[in-house]
Scaffold this active site. Sequence first.
Site, PDB file in Angstrom:
ATOM      1  N   LEU A  34       0.674  -1.085   0.073  1.00 39.03           N
ATOM      2  CA  LEU A  34       0.038   0.014   0.126  1.00 39.03           C
ATOM      3  C   LEU A  34       0.838   1.136  -0.025  1.00 39.03           C
ATOM      4  O   LEU A  34       1.885   1.243   0.501  1.00 39.03           O
ATOM      5  CB  LEU A  34      -0.998   0.027   1.289  1.00 39.03           C
ATOM      6  N   HIS A  38      -3.752   4.223  -1.870  1.00 38.88           N
ATOM      7  CA  HIS A  38      -4.585   3.318  -1.106  1.00 38.88           C
ATOM      8  C   HIS A  38      -5.112   3.859   0.181  1.00 38.88           C
ATOM      9  O   HIS A  38      -6.456   3.844   0.452  1.00 38.88           O
ATOM     10  CB  HIS A  38      -3.654   2.147  -0.876  1.00 38.88           C
ATOM     11  N   GLN A  62      -5.110 -12.421 -12.570  1.00 40.78           N
ATOM     12  CA  GLN A  62      -5.079 -11.289 -13.529  1.00 40.78           C
ATOM     13  C   GLN A  62      -3.843 -10.848 -14.029  1.00 40.78           C
ATOM     14  O   GLN A  62      -3.711 -10.089 -14.813  1.00 40.78           O
ATOM     15  CB  GLN A  62      -5.625  -9.960 -12.671  1.00 40.78           C
ATOM     16  N   LYS A 151      -6.630   5.981 -11.262  1.00 40.19           N
ATOM     17  CA  LYS A 151      -5.449   5.713 -12.011  1.00 40.19           C
ATOM     18  C   LYS A 151      -5.797   4.408 -13.180  1.00 40.19           C
ATOM     19  O   LYS A 151      -5.475   4.644 -14.343  1.00 40.19           O
ATOM     20  CB  LYS A 151      -4.173   5.215 -11.067  1.00 40.19           C
ATOM     21  N   GLN A 155     -10.193  -0.193 -15.843  1.00 40.06           N
ATOM     22  CA  GLN A 155     -10.575  -1.038 -14.749  1.00 40.06           C
ATOM     23  C   GLN A 155     -11.885  -0.467 -14.030  1.00 40.06           C
ATOM     24  O   GLN A 155     -12.840  -1.182 -13.869  1.00 40.06           O
ATOM     25  CB  GLN A 155      -9.498  -1.523 -13.941  1.00 40.06           C
ATOM     26  N   SER A 187       2.006   4.090  -7.268  1.00 41.81           N
ATOM     27  CA  SER A 187       1.687   2.866  -7.690  1.00 41.81           C
ATOM     28  C   SER A 187       2.505   1.777  -7.011  1.00 41.81           C
ATOM     29  O   SER A 187       3.974   2.274  -6.734  1.00 41.81           O
ATOM     30  CB  SER A 187       1.960   2.532  -9.028  1.00 41.81           C
TER      31      SER A 187
END
Length: 260
Positions: A34, A38, A62, A151, A155, A187
């Site tokens: 995190l 987050h 994924q 971001k 999705q 990220s």
Amino acid sequence: MSVGVIATAHDFRRACQEARTDGELALVPTMGYLHGGHQSLIQAAALRAPTVAVTIFVNPTQFGPGEDLSRYPRDIEGDLRKCEQAGATFVFAPKGPEEMYPPGFQTWVEPGPLAVPLEGEKRPGHFRGVGTIVTKLFALSRADRAFFGEKDYQQLLVIRRMNADLNLGVEVIGRPIMRESDGLAMSSRNAYLSPDERARATALWRALKAVRNAFKAGEVQPASSPSPARHARAPGLRARRDAPHSIADHSLPRRERGSS
């Protein structure tokens, strides 16, 4: 640590059931490692519900062959501290992939056309894995609302469409991108960057700002807008680049004028 940690899907379902008797429940799905982005999701969730459940699970479905599943950064102790600091109530950290994908698992969520271009083209099967795990987390938690970062904008749209199409009943909330002081989007994968790569990574933000500024100034024709690649260049820096896309070309909704 005062934040509760849950390791099984059965216990997670029960904890969420109990939490909903006291009011609304907010869910923040993550893959861990995190950062401030987050934490901003957790903080936003805590403002909207008395109970905030965070999930930490590096979802293997994924990731494609040759991707970074085995080396994806992990720091569960640090993650739990950050969850507590941001206001999480409890954390679901499955003890292993088999907790979410037990032996014999064979049912998948296949997203539609929104998942085909852009990242869907680059990473076949990625959004099937995302859609499946998010559906499972929604089903286990029965959360009133779930928070995701903008971001990963494609999705976010895929999840919203899936949630609506399957009548899952969760309010899917997107939150703004959080950036470092030099503009780099926060990220977990930034941990991969060498110092030189970290310096070069801000090229994308410079390019986006240049195009956004041109758009704000009234330039709306892509052919006459500044080239993102040109504005990404700087003396001594090299930037690997994919071809820029107008999201309208792929039937994704245009962002509001001037939004970041």
